[in-house]
Scaffold this motif. Sequence first.
Motif, PDB file in Angstrom:
ATOM      1  N   ARG A  67      27.507   6.827  -5.482  1.00 28.45           N
ATOM      2  CA  ARG A  67      26.213   6.726  -4.790  1.00 28.45           C
ATOM      3  C   ARG A  67      26.353   6.989  -3.301  1.00 28.45           C
ATOM      4  O   ARG A  67      25.548   7.693  -2.704  1.00 28.45           O
ATOM      5  CB  ARG A  67      25.604   5.342  -5.010  1.00 28.45           C
ATOM      6  N   ALA A  68      27.381   6.404  -2.696  1.00 32.72           N
ATOM      7  CA  ALA A  68      27.592   6.583  -1.257  1.00 32.72           C
ATOM      8  C   ALA A  68      27.868   8.044  -0.924  1.00 32.72           C
ATOM      9  O   ALA A  68      27.346   8.574   0.071  1.00 32.72           O
ATOM     10  CB  ALA A  68      28.741   5.702  -0.780  1.00 32.72           C
ATOM     11  N   THR A  69      28.669   8.706  -1.747  1.00 34.91           N
ATOM     12  CA  THR A  69      28.983  10.122  -1.521  1.00 34.91           C
ATOM     13  C   THR A  69      27.723  10.973  -1.640  1.00 34.91           C
ATOM     14  O   THR A  69      27.484  11.867  -0.822  1.00 34.91           O
ATOM     15  CB  THR A  69      30.057  10.600  -2.529  1.00 34.91           C
ATOM     16  N   ALA A  70      26.917  10.713  -2.667  1.00 37.01           N
ATOM     17  CA  ALA A  70      25.675  11.471  -2.856  1.00 37.01           C
ATOM     18  C   ALA A  70      24.700  11.204  -1.716  1.00 37.01           C
ATOM     19  O   ALA A  70      24.088  12.126  -1.171  1.00 37.01           O
ATOM     20  CB  ALA A  70      25.039  11.114  -4.204  1.00 37.01           C
ATOM     21  N   PRO A  79      15.299  20.273   5.427  1.00 39.43           N
ATOM     22  CA  PRO A  79      14.363  20.508   4.332  1.00 39.43           C
ATOM     23  C   PRO A  79      14.922  19.997   2.998  1.00 39.43           C
ATOM     24  O   PRO A  79      16.136  19.872   2.821  1.00 39.43           O
ATOM     25  CB  PRO A  79      14.229  22.039   4.299  1.00 39.43           C
ATOM     26  N   ALA A  80      14.022  19.741   2.070  1.00 38.07           N
ATOM     27  CA  ALA A  80      14.399  19.222   0.758  1.00 38.07           C
ATOM     28  C   ALA A  80      15.359  20.173   0.048  1.00 38.07           C
ATOM     29  O   ALA A  80      16.379  19.740  -0.501  1.00 38.07           O
ATOM     30  CB  ALA A  80      13.157  18.982  -0.094  1.00 38.07           C
ATOM     31  N   TYR A  81      15.054  21.469   0.065  1.00 38.99           N
ATOM     32  CA  TYR A  81      15.918  22.434  -0.619  1.00 38.99           C
ATOM     33  C   TYR A  81      17.331  22.388  -0.047  1.00 38.99           C
ATOM     34  O   TYR A  81      18.317  22.376  -0.805  1.00 38.99           O
ATOM     35  CB  TYR A  81      15.357  23.856  -0.492  1.00 38.99           C
ATOM     36  N   ALA A  82      17.459  22.336   1.259  1.00 35.56           N
ATOM     37  CA  ALA A  82      18.776  22.335   1.897  1.00 35.56           C
ATOM     38  C   ALA A  82      19.577  21.095   1.525  1.00 35.56           C
ATOM     39  O   ALA A  82      20.796  21.160   1.317  1.00 35.56           O
ATOM     40  CB  ALA A  82      18.624  22.437   3.411  1.00 35.56           C
ATOM     41  N   ARG A  83      18.905  19.959   1.403  1.00 30.10           N
ATOM     42  CA  ARG A  83      19.607  18.724   1.033  1.00 30.10           C
ATOM     43  C   ARG A  83      20.094  18.769  -0.411  1.00 30.10           C
ATOM     44  O   ARG A  83      21.216  18.368  -0.718  1.00 30.10           O
ATOM     45  CB  ARG A  83      18.698  17.525   1.286  1.00 30.10           C
ATOM     46  N   ILE A  84      19.246  19.294  -1.302  1.00 31.80           N
ATOM     47  CA  ILE A  84      19.661  19.435  -2.696  1.00 31.80           C
ATOM     48  C   ILE A  84      20.775  20.474  -2.802  1.00 31.80           C
ATOM     49  O   ILE A  84      21.769  20.271  -3.523  1.00 31.80           O
ATOM     50  CB  ILE A  84      18.452  19.799  -3.593  1.00 31.80           C
ATOM     51  N   SER A  86      22.972  21.202  -0.522  1.00 34.56           N
ATOM     52  CA  SER A  86      24.200  20.578  -0.004  1.00 34.56           C
ATOM     53  C   SER A  86      24.825  19.661  -1.046  1.00 34.56           C
ATOM     54  O   SER A  86      26.053  19.615  -1.186  1.00 34.56           O
ATOM     55  CB  SER A  86      23.901  19.778   1.267  1.00 34.56           C
ATOM     56  N   TYR A  87      23.996  18.930  -1.776  1.00 32.19           N
ATOM     57  CA  TYR A  87      24.510  18.059  -2.833  1.00 32.19           C
ATOM     58  C   TYR A  87      25.200  18.894  -3.920  1.00 32.19           C
ATOM     59  O   TYR A  87      26.297  18.576  -4.362  1.00 32.19           O
ATOM     60  CB  TYR A  87      23.384  17.214  -3.442  1.00 32.19           C
ATOM     61  N   LEU A  88      24.543  19.959  -4.340  1.00 31.19           N
ATOM     62  CA  LEU A  88      25.091  20.790  -5.406  1.00 31.19           C
ATOM     63  C   LEU A  88      26.361  21.521  -4.985  1.00 31.19           C
ATOM     64  O   LEU A  88      27.257  21.733  -5.801  1.00 31.19           O
ATOM     65  CB  LEU A  88      24.038  21.791  -5.893  1.00 31.19           C
ATOM     66  N   PHE A 176      31.370  25.967 -13.343  1.00 33.92           N
ATOM     67  CA  PHE A 176      30.542  25.014 -12.610  1.00 33.92           C
ATOM     68  C   PHE A 176      29.738  25.752 -11.534  1.00 33.92           C
ATOM     69  O   PHE A 176      28.534  25.567 -11.389  1.00 33.92           O
ATOM     70  CB  PHE A 176      31.423  23.942 -11.964  1.00 33.92           C
ATOM     71  N   ASP A 177      30.435  26.595 -10.780  1.00 34.90           N
ATOM     72  CA  ASP A 177      29.795  27.333  -9.691  1.00 34.90           C
ATOM     73  C   ASP A 177      28.657  28.212 -10.200  1.00 34.90           C
ATOM     74  O   ASP A 177      27.604  28.324  -9.559  1.00 34.90           O
ATOM     75  CB  ASP A 177      30.823  28.196  -8.952  1.00 34.90           C
ATOM     76  N   THR A 178      28.840  28.830 -11.359  1.00 36.67           N
ATOM     77  CA  THR A 178      27.805  29.685 -11.946  1.00 36.67           C
ATOM     78  C   THR A 178      26.561  28.871 -12.290  1.00 36.67           C
ATOM     79  O   THR A 178      25.429  29.293 -12.017  1.00 36.67           O
ATOM     80  CB  THR A 178      28.346  30.397 -13.209  1.00 36.67           C
ATOM     81  N   ALA A 179      26.763  27.704 -12.869  1.00 39.88           N
ATOM     82  CA  ALA A 179      25.626  26.844 -13.224  1.00 39.88           C
ATOM     83  C   ALA A 179      24.862  26.425 -11.977  1.00 39.88           C
ATOM     84  O   ALA A 179      23.620  26.448 -11.955  1.00 39.88           O
ATOM     85  CB  ALA A 179      26.121  25.617 -13.994  1.00 39.88           C
ATOM     86  N   VAL A 180      25.579  26.066 -10.925  1.00 38.87           N
ATOM     87  CA  VAL A 180      24.942  25.643  -9.679  1.00 38.87           C
ATOM     88  C   VAL A 180      24.171  26.804  -9.051  1.00 38.87           C
ATOM     89  O   VAL A 180      23.029  26.631  -8.605  1.00 38.87           O
ATOM     90  CB  VAL A 180      25.996  25.073  -8.706  1.00 38.87           C
ATOM     91  N   ARG A 181      24.771  27.989  -9.028  1.00 42.81           N
ATOM     92  CA  ARG A 181      24.071  29.154  -8.456  1.00 42.81           C
ATOM     93  C   ARG A 181      22.787  29.445  -9.212  1.00 42.81           C
ATOM     94  O   ARG A 181      21.753  29.770  -8.625  1.00 42.81           O
ATOM     95  CB  ARG A 181      24.979  30.388  -8.467  1.00 42.81           C
ATOM     96  N   GLY A 182      22.848  29.338 -10.552  1.00 40.40           N
ATOM     97  CA  GLY A 182      21.649  29.583 -11.360  1.00 40.40           C
ATOM     98  C   GLY A 182      20.543  28.599 -11.043  1.00 40.40           C
ATOM     99  O   GLY A 182      19.370  28.985 -10.880  1.00 40.40           O
ATOM    100  N   LEU A 183      20.890  27.317 -10.916  1.00 37.67           N
ATOM    101  CA  LEU A 183      19.874  26.312 -10.591  1.00 37.67           C
ATOM    102  C   LEU A 183      19.305  26.535  -9.196  1.00 37.67           C
ATOM    103  O   LEU A 183      18.090  26.440  -8.993  1.00 37.67           O
ATOM    104  CB  LEU A 183      20.471  24.910 -10.696  1.00 37.67           C
TER     105      LEU A 183
END
Length: 197
Positions: A67-70, A79-84, A86-88, A176-183
């Motif tokens: 939780r702390a890391t996230a 912006p919301a997109y940038a924060r998500i 960064s998380y991904l 993993f990277d491919t899944a993140v890029r797709g999302l």
Amino acid sequence: MYSGFMSTPERLIESTRELLWERGYVGTSPKAIQQHAGAGQGSMYHHFAGKPDLALAAIRRTAEEMRATAEAVLGGDGPAYARIESYLLRERDVLRGCPVGRLTMDPDVIASDELRAPVTETLDWLRDRIAGIVEEGRAQGEFTDALVPQDIASTVVATVQGGYVLARSSGSPAAFDTAVRGLLALLAAARTSAARS
């Protein structure tokens, strides 16, 4: 392995965390924990009632750390997109998998309400936190109103957890990277024209 300044209970908890991540609950024996921690059986049972008690302390610690890391990424400015994004895109040990998510595959953890609770609470917290960020993005006109915050949050968490599975299965972080890029491409397409410019 551990600093001489770390107390015996701390060594036991940290050892259990590592072993749970590597081997799961069934594969983590009290003897393995004691050997890993450099602690005797008497020390272990002096500080903890048994393996379930020690495992619960370890799972809670791992959940708090996740939780702390996230939050360190999701709670930032921007912006919301940038924060998500960064998380991904944050650095992860993808081939080891998620120390919390992997516990959902352990039948003994899932069968125990007590051991499962910190896992469920953490994943629920993460979904709620991301949903709140998506809602902020909608309120500020960054995302279209068509996005349903809870649905997007579940998709983000599922992509990360599923990405770990794909990476471990293929033996490569590329999956993993491919899944993140797709999302991220799907999320970028849901941004309003004003947010994209």
